[in-house]
Design a protein around this motif. Sequence first.
Motif, PDB file in Angstrom:
ATOM      1  N   GLU A  46       0.915  -1.191  -0.058  1.00 43.72           N
ATOM      2  CA  GLU A  46       0.123   0.198   0.209  1.00 43.72           C
ATOM      3  C   GLU A  46       0.924   1.037   0.080  1.00 43.72           C
ATOM      4  N   SER A  47       2.019   1.006   0.634  1.00 45.57           N
ATOM      5  CA  SER A  47       2.868   2.404   0.778  1.00 45.57           C
ATOM      6  C   SER A  47       3.642   2.732  -0.657  1.00 45.57           C
ATOM      7  N   ALA A  48       3.584   1.535  -1.369  1.00 41.44           N
ATOM      8  CA  ALA A  48       4.051   1.654  -3.013  1.00 41.44           C
ATOM      9  C   ALA A  48       3.083   2.546  -3.640  1.00 41.44           C
ATOM     10  N   ILE A  49       1.805   2.055  -3.635  1.00 42.36           N
ATOM     11  CA  ILE A  49       0.421   2.535  -4.317  1.00 42.36           C
ATOM     12  C   ILE A  49       0.456   3.985  -3.743  1.00 42.36           C
ATOM     13  N   ILE A  50       0.330   4.418  -2.606  1.00 40.19           N
ATOM     14  CA  ILE A  50       0.116   5.916  -2.101  1.00 40.19           C
ATOM     15  C   ILE A  50       1.155   6.494  -2.275  1.00 40.19           C
ATOM     16  N   GLY A  51       2.553   5.998  -2.558  1.00 41.39           N
ATOM     17  CA  GLY A  51       3.536   6.795  -2.861  1.00 41.39           C
ATOM     18  C   GLY A  51       3.605   7.136  -4.264  1.00 41.39           C
ATOM     19  N   MET A  52       2.761   6.315  -5.152  1.00 38.99           N
ATOM     20  CA  MET A  52       2.830   6.621  -6.544  1.00 38.99           C
ATOM     21  C   MET A  52       1.806   7.846  -6.698  1.00 38.99           C
ATOM     22  N   TYR A  53       0.901   8.084  -5.626  1.00 39.34           N
ATOM     23  CA  TYR A  53       0.019   9.287  -5.991  1.00 39.34           C
ATOM     24  C   TYR A  53       0.611  10.529  -5.255  1.00 39.34           C
ATOM     25  N   GLY A  54       1.811  10.261  -4.292  1.00 43.18           N
ATOM     26  CA  GLY A  54       2.310  11.185  -3.713  1.00 43.18           C
ATOM     27  C   GLY A  54       3.204  11.964  -4.780  1.00 43.18           C
ATOM     28  N   ARG A  55       3.623  11.016  -5.641  1.00 42.34           N
ATOM     29  CA  ARG A  55       4.788  11.816  -6.768  1.00 42.34           C
ATOM     30  C   ARG A  55       3.921  12.663  -7.459  1.00 42.34           C
ATOM     31  N   MET A  56       2.647  12.349  -7.695  1.00 45.31           N
ATOM     32  CA  MET A  56       1.824  13.150  -8.618  1.00 45.31           C
ATOM     33  C   MET A  56       1.710  14.790  -8.113  1.00 45.31           C
ATOM     34  N   THR A  57       1.648  14.913  -6.740  1.00 50.89           N
ATOM     35  CA  THR A  57       1.718  16.190  -6.303  1.00 50.89           C
ATOM     36  C   THR A  57       2.943  16.720  -5.674  1.00 50.89           C
ATOM     37  N   SER A  58       4.011  15.918  -5.784  1.00 52.76           N
ATOM     38  CA  SER A  58       5.457  16.248  -5.504  1.00 52.76           C
ATOM     39  C   SER A  58       6.125  17.500  -5.871  1.00 52.76           C
ATOM     40  N   THR A  59       5.620  17.974  -6.979  1.00 57.44           N
ATOM     41  CA  THR A  59       6.075  19.113  -7.760  1.00 57.44           C
ATOM     42  C   THR A  59       5.161  19.819  -8.604  1.00 57.44           C
ATOM     43  N   ASN A  60       5.056  21.170  -8.269  1.00 58.01           N
ATOM     44  CA  ASN A  60       3.913  21.883  -9.022  1.00 58.01           C
ATOM     45  C   ASN A  60       4.269  21.967 -10.425  1.00 58.01           C
ATOM     46  N   ASN A  61       2.884  22.036 -11.064  1.00 60.62           N
ATOM     47  CA  ASN A  61       3.047  22.114 -12.578  1.00 60.62           C
ATOM     48  C   ASN A  61       3.520  21.152 -13.220  1.00 60.62           C
ATOM     49  N   HIS A  62       3.633  19.789 -12.686  1.00 61.51           N
ATOM     50  CA  HIS A  62       3.946  18.756 -13.240  1.00 61.51           C
ATOM     51  C   HIS A  62       2.292  18.069 -13.920  1.00 61.51           C
ATOM     52  N   LEU A  63       2.650  17.174 -14.540  1.00 60.58           N
ATOM     53  CA  LEU A  63       1.188  16.660 -15.455  1.00 60.58           C
ATOM     54  C   LEU A  63      -0.037  16.710 -14.554  1.00 60.58           C
ATOM     55  N   LEU A  64       0.081  16.104 -13.525  1.00 63.12           N
ATOM     56  CA  LEU A  64      -1.373  15.782 -12.693  1.00 63.12           C
ATOM     57  C   LEU A  64      -1.332  16.761 -11.519  1.00 63.12           C
ATOM     58  N   ASN A  65      -0.652  17.638 -11.501  1.00 61.08           N
ATOM     59  CA  ASN A  65      -0.487  18.825 -10.533  1.00 61.08           C
ATOM     60  C   ASN A  65      -0.355  20.052 -11.106  1.00 61.08           C
ATOM     61  N   GLY A  66      -1.284  20.564 -12.001  1.00 60.80           N
ATOM     62  CA  GLY A  66      -1.272  21.881 -12.464  1.00 60.80           C
ATOM     63  C   GLY A  66      -0.868  22.082 -13.822  1.00 60.80           C
ATOM     64  N   PHE A  67      -0.153  21.213 -14.310  1.00 63.52           N
ATOM     65  CA  PHE A  67       0.282  21.344 -15.785  1.00 63.52           C
ATOM     66  C   PHE A  67      -1.034  21.379 -16.835  1.00 63.52           C
ATOM     67  N   MET A  68      -1.907  20.374 -16.517  1.00 61.30           N
ATOM     68  CA  MET A  68      -3.016  20.592 -17.585  1.00 61.30           C
ATOM     69  C   MET A  68      -3.744  21.730 -17.556  1.00 61.30           C
ATOM     70  N   SER A  69      -4.196  22.137 -16.277  1.00 64.81           N
ATOM     71  CA  SER A  69      -4.765  23.393 -16.046  1.00 64.81           C
ATOM     72  C   SER A  69      -4.245  24.558 -16.567  1.00 64.81           C
TER      73      SER A  69
END
Length: 456
Positions: A46-69
Amino acid sequence: MKKIIYFIVTALALLHATACEGFLEVDTPVQDIMAEEVFSSKKTAESAIIGMYGRMTSTNNHLLNGFMSLYMGLAADEFANTAPNANFDIFLNNAVLPTSNPVLASAWTPIYNYIYHANAIMEGLGKSNAIGTAEKDLLLGEAYFVRGLANFYLVNLFGEAPLVLQTDYEKNRLLAKASVDELYKQVENDLLLAEKLMSGSYPNDTRTRPNMYAAKALLARVYLYRKNYPDAARLAAEVINSPEDHYQLEGDLESVFLSGSREAIWQLYPIIVSYNSAEGFAFIPSSATVRPPHAIYPGLLQAFESGDKRLTQWAQTRSVAGVAYTYPFKYKIRANTTKTEYNVVLRLAEQFLIRAEALWHLGQNGLAIRDLNALRRRADVPEYPEDMDEEEVMEAIIKERRTELFAEWGHRWFDLKRWEIIDSEMPKTKAEWTGDNLLLPIPESELLRNPSLINN
């Protein structure tokens, strides 16, 4: 929430070295650690799964954290920069080059990072004998969902691109492009598997991990894009009519993007200590005396009717040096260590819009109008009459998607392209529009690394 943060930190520490410096470059020892250690128990898996989501918001303006919008909103006809900015201007001017760093750093590399992590989780779970079948299926469903999501944005941003289904770098590094149809077929297959493997409930007391309905919601969008209107309408209806009113349109627009939003189907928890959403940080001015970095184009402002709460509550105007700037204000917090706004990836309002458009294509105009009116009632604007003709209904669908989903996830950019009206709409806002650059270019470094690729 402390437990979630602990899992994220633990997983990021384990997975950090797997980030791709180039196209799926993998540190073999780390890959071995993941296979042998991370999947030795349900908790560490589960930590690997949650870490995958953590990567998504670990940097602003990356693909799933601001880039698209942000970046794709600039590429479309939603808003412009209020001051020159080299990274933003290339999107605003639709002049992105293979050498443009944001494409590599903020889109291409993150997409393949997510795909790699999803593949690694699938492979790790496949080798593990320490996790029960039912628990393993739930985790596998999340991995399939993430791979489907990543490939959805890959094909819509870049078109033809390598289809990566394993973690073997030597096999991946010289992959040729897959066709758009092949990529979409994989997206569909992954989401169908995710829908089958996941349950209708969430793994914890938040909506920060996807469930079966998240897979249905994204699959409904895929079917709409692929012109499979019966299945798009069916799946959107299954989300809208989920048991026990699982999802509800928030009556108060101020609540839509909060952590406890009943409208959210899937949210990402913001792990950067000082921020809530990347959109809030990108759009909200840094102080009361400075102009916002991005201002909404007049054409979009004019699309809202008088009194539309989506304009009065989801946009804000600030005057600086006698000039009025209106900017996106769906997220209200620019920077704060208290997490009250989560990144809303999928929400119920889009499902009403998907079903409305699908029903229109199926000749059910009256039902399509009812779905549009559900959003208009909330926005406090007059409902559409149910006797509108076919052309009027489609015009209403275009308008409602524009006003409901503005500054969210690149919806406007994708809509203009799939409706094939981009060449008629963009010149109304951008006089220099040429109709070129409808896809992002594959980064030059990847072309040099992989001779099997030919740029868009």
